[in-house]
Design a protein around this motif. Structure first.
Motif, short mmCIF file in Angstrom:
data_model
loop_
_atom_site.label_atom_id
_atom_site.label_comp_id
_atom_site.label_asym_id
_atom_site.label_seq_id
_atom_site.Cartn_x
_atom_site.Cartn_y
_atom_site.Cartn_z
N HIS A 1 61.95 57.91 63.78
CA HIS A 1 61.45 57.68 65.13
C HIS A 1 59.97 57.38 65.07
O HIS A 1 59.22 58.05 64.35
N ASP B 1 58.25 60.49 71.74
CA ASP B 1 58.84 59.31 71.11
C ASP B 1 58.17 58.06 71.68
O ASP B 1 58.17 57.85 72.90
N MET C 1 56.61 57.99 66.52
CA MET C 1 56.08 59.08 67.34
C MET C 1 54.61 58.86 67.66
O MET C 1 53.86 58.30 66.86
#
Length: 319
Positions: free
Chosen positions: A119, A238, A121
């Motif tokens: 992900h 996120d 971030m």
């Protein structure tokens, strides 16, 4: 995926080669038909080496996050974290990266790995308008499979192993396991007569006074799945969804308010305002009047854990 909140002078045991070449067992854990594109160091950690693994499947790019650990302790760290994030993912799949696998390197048998979806971030704190409610959702959805407090596997607070076992009541679990932690703290930090003198009244009077009422007098609570170390270094935003995301879990089934103990710490950027918003989604347990004292009790256990972890620092004994 993040550093702890204070300094650590030790060296990473994992050889750098572990994140320079894609190990066969890592590759075999990926979806069938994946094609490896590359691997590169990504992120920072005191006790592990981490990397981004880029692949292609059916003409589409797919990235994974790889965490590597070393030795018997590292094997337990990988196993415990995988068990933790797997259960969190089952309860709230948009709150943690999707876990893929954990295992041992074929090329370096002392190296172990955990792999999950990658992900993007940000460095931002999770939004107070969504994060507390999402943690409350985790606690509501993640309930103990046997109605007991504890966890089926060993988890870790940094490099500190936590053996959970199972207990019928929250008071039993908290008292039994915290006694063990305090004994370990005395070993790593050195004996402290004042703490030894306070331990008796703490476990004989304070803990029963604050925890026993939760499950007596017609009151009940349920064992809830907690992240276990939810400070600001283990929670962020996120970049693609703008939703909260958490990682580096050391879960167990606890009183849900235990999760908020670390939110009391002065160094934690996730603080008391988040606690108030959390309770908009998950009401305070009865007796309500004991809430702040319970939170202080849980914060003490967090300090004990950190005092064990950072054995060269005395500040946690002073808090």
């Amino acid at each position: 995926m993040a550093n702890e909140h204070t300094g650590y002078s030790g060296e990473v045991d994992v050889p750098v080669e572990a994140i320079e070449v894609i190990d066969l067992n890592v590759f075999d854990s990926l979806p069938k038909g994946s094609r490896a594109i590359g691997i590169a160091a990504y992120g920072a950690s005191h006790w592990t080496r981490t990397a981004r693994l880029d692949t292609e499947l059916d003409g589409k790019s797919k990235a994974y996050f790889l965490k590597t650990t070393y030795g018997d302790r590292g094997k337990g760290m990988a196993s415990g974290e995988f068990a933790s994030i797997s259960l969190i993912y089952a309860a709230t799949p948009d709150l943690v990266p999707r876990p893929i696998a954990w295992g041992t390197y074929a090329s370096i048998p002392a190296v172990h790995f955990l792999i999950c979806d990658f992900h993007n971030m940000t460095d931002e704190l999770p939004d107070i308008n969504t994060f507390p409610a999402k943690i409350a959702e985790l606690h509501k959805e993640g309930t103990s499979p046997n109605g007991k407090y504890g966890f089926p596997v060993t988890t870790y607070h940094g490099r500190t192993a936590l053996e959970h076992g199972w207990a019928d009541t929250w008071e039993e679990y908290f008292s039994t396991r915290t006694k063990i932690l305090l004994q370990l703290e005395q070993q790593v930090q050195g004996p402290n007569d004042e703490i030894k003198e306070l331990a008796g009244p703490f476990f004989e009077k304070v803990v029963p006074r604050l925890l026993r009422p939760l499950e007596t007098g017609g009151r009940t609570i349920k064992p809830r799945l907690v992240h276990g170390d939810l400070w600001h270094g283990n929670a962020t935003t996120d970049a693609d969804t703008n939703g909260p995301i958490i990682f580096d879990a050391g879960s167990f089934y606890a009183h849900n308010e235990y999760e908020l103990g670390v939110w009391r710490a002065s160094w934690n950027k996730i603080g008391s305002d988040y606690i108030a918003r959390y309770h908009e989604s998950f009401p305070i347990s009865s007796p309500v009047g004991d809430h702040d004292d319970r939170n202080a009790l849980y914060a003490i256990r967090v300090n004990i854990l950190d005092s064990i972890l950072y054995s060269n620092e005395s500040e946690y004994r002073e808090k």
